[in-house]
Design an enzyme around this catalytic site. Sequence first.
Site, short mmCIF file in Angstrom:
data_model
loop_
_atom_site.label_atom_id
_atom_site.label_comp_id
_atom_site.label_asym_id
_atom_site.label_seq_id
_atom_site.Cartn_x
_atom_site.Cartn_y
_atom_site.Cartn_z
N ASP A 188 1.01 -1.49 -0.39
CA ASP A 188 0.07 0.24 0.38
C ASP A 188 0.99 0.86 0.34
O ASP A 188 1.17 1.48 0.67
CB ASP A 188 -0.94 0.02 1.22
CG ASP A 188 -1.66 1.23 1.22
OD1 ASP A 188 -2.48 1.26 0.17
OD2 ASP A 188 -1.20 1.86 2.20
N GLU A 211 -1.38 -1.46 -6.09
CA GLU A 211 -3.11 -1.23 -6.84
C GLU A 211 -1.96 0.56 -7.98
O GLU A 211 -1.31 0.42 -8.11
CB GLU A 211 -3.81 -0.54 -5.39
CG GLU A 211 -4.47 -0.13 -5.30
CD GLU A 211 -5.22 0.28 -4.32
OE1 GLU A 211 -6.54 0.71 -3.97
OE2 GLU A 211 -4.72 1.26 -3.04
N CYS A 241 -12.28 -4.11 5.94
CA CYS A 241 -12.39 -4.41 6.65
C CYS A 241 -11.58 -5.61 6.65
O CYS A 241 -12.30 -6.77 5.95
CB CYS A 241 -13.24 -5.10 8.57
SG CYS A 241 -12.49 -5.89 9.46
N CYS A 292 -13.59 -1.57 13.40
CA CYS A 292 -14.45 -2.19 12.71
C CYS A 292 -16.08 -2.41 13.31
O CYS A 292 -15.51 -2.09 14.23
CB CYS A 292 -13.85 -3.42 12.04
SG CYS A 292 -15.31 -4.45 11.11
N ASP A 318 -3.06 2.19 7.66
CA ASP A 318 -2.03 1.30 5.77
C ASP A 318 -1.94 -0.30 5.97
O ASP A 318 -1.88 -0.56 4.42
CB ASP A 318 -0.91 2.24 5.84
CG ASP A 318 -1.16 3.64 6.20
OD1 ASP A 318 -2.37 3.70 4.71
OD2 ASP A 318 -0.13 4.14 6.23
N CYS A 348 -17.21 -6.35 13.90
CA CYS A 348 -16.11 -7.50 14.40
C CYS A 348 -15.30 -6.75 15.55
O CYS A 348 -14.82 -7.67 16.51
CB CYS A 348 -15.30 -8.62 14.16
SG CYS A 348 -14.11 -7.23 12.53
N CYS A 402 -12.64 -9.15 8.32
CA CYS A 402 -14.48 -9.47 8.23
C CYS A 402 -15.08 -9.44 6.63
O CYS A 402 -15.39 -10.03 6.60
CB CYS A 402 -15.14 -9.86 9.16
SG CYS A 402 -16.01 -7.48 8.77
#
Length: 389
Positions: free
Chosen positions: A180, A264, A317, A336, A346, A339, A320
Amino acid sequence: MFKALKVRLYPNEQQKILLEKHFGACRFVYNHFLEVRTKYYAEHKNSKKKGLNAFDTINMLPQLKKEYVWLNEINSQSLQHSLIQLDKAFRAFFKHNADYPNFRSKKDNQYFIVPSGFRAINNRLIIPKFMEGIVYRDKSTIPEKIRQIIITKDVNRYYASIQYETDEELPKGVGTIGIDMGIKSFLTTSDGLQVEPLNVLKKMEKQLKRQQKKLSRKIKGSNNWRKQVVKVQKIYQHIRDARTDFNHKVSTAIAKHYGTVVIEDLNIQGMVRNHRIAKSMSDQGWYQFKQMLAYKLGWRRAELIEIGRFEPSSKMCSNCGNIKHDLKLSDRMYHCDVCGFSIDRDLNAAINILNMGMIKVGRGTPEFTPVESATAAELQSGGLRVDIL
């Protein structure tokens, strides 16, 4: 496998003059035949032969050299290669991959190409018209199977980019990571490695502003103005060199230790339009880093996977799969709501990028392993600040 080695040249005063003549002559020939080809098309656009190609302009070159005798001081192959570059520019235009070719200026990057007739003896690079050899300095040895050499100038420095062929096989890494890219951290990997940004422009900003202010007070075109222009250019040169060195060190360390890397596909041009983060983003050199990483992984026959730029890597997340739509750029920790999982923002994005990349190529979700200590040690030895989360 094709590679390139860039070495710095140290020409004497006479060689500097001849190098400058090569830059100017190749630029002159390029501009002259750009005008010739433009006029020819305007006059023959309704004829069977509408335009000229590289072969036609190369055949016209001897007549031009009779008209401008000083062109005979220049390596003829370099002049011919300028016309080949012009033809490539026209082909890119006809394929709608580029705009119509522009005239070259002295302000543009100065270079000329030497396609043959070169060799390296001891610490001297011998090319046509420079048979006494130009002194160079580099830790690496110039290879034997040279394809071509590109001579360039950067402010007051001269370089030779040597393109060569090699049979050397580099070992492939064994790890698998997602990366990332960011501003607060230059990059964060899915196995917990963070590299702090260099931010060389930010560090040099005060000095740059001071020299630019002095430049604004000079009379444009005067000798003092030219001297001050060089001072400003040298600061930019230092910034480029530092950023390039940083990107080389980080990309080499990653390519050595990982066989599969997932990144990405960022819309860098679009993101730079945001004036709040434009300067910080430009200071990172993401595009250069991505290019370096791609060809270094290619050398090792490693795999580079790109996921779509619209994938919710930051908002999802990694535990989950819940998507947090109200996540702000200022939120450095991901919490999150479903969960209750908490993780560095990052690192969460890097894990998601890895998972999305593996799903894209049909390998499912990988198992995570701690970062190899060798990778962290190598980045640290390169002068980079590394944090293990």
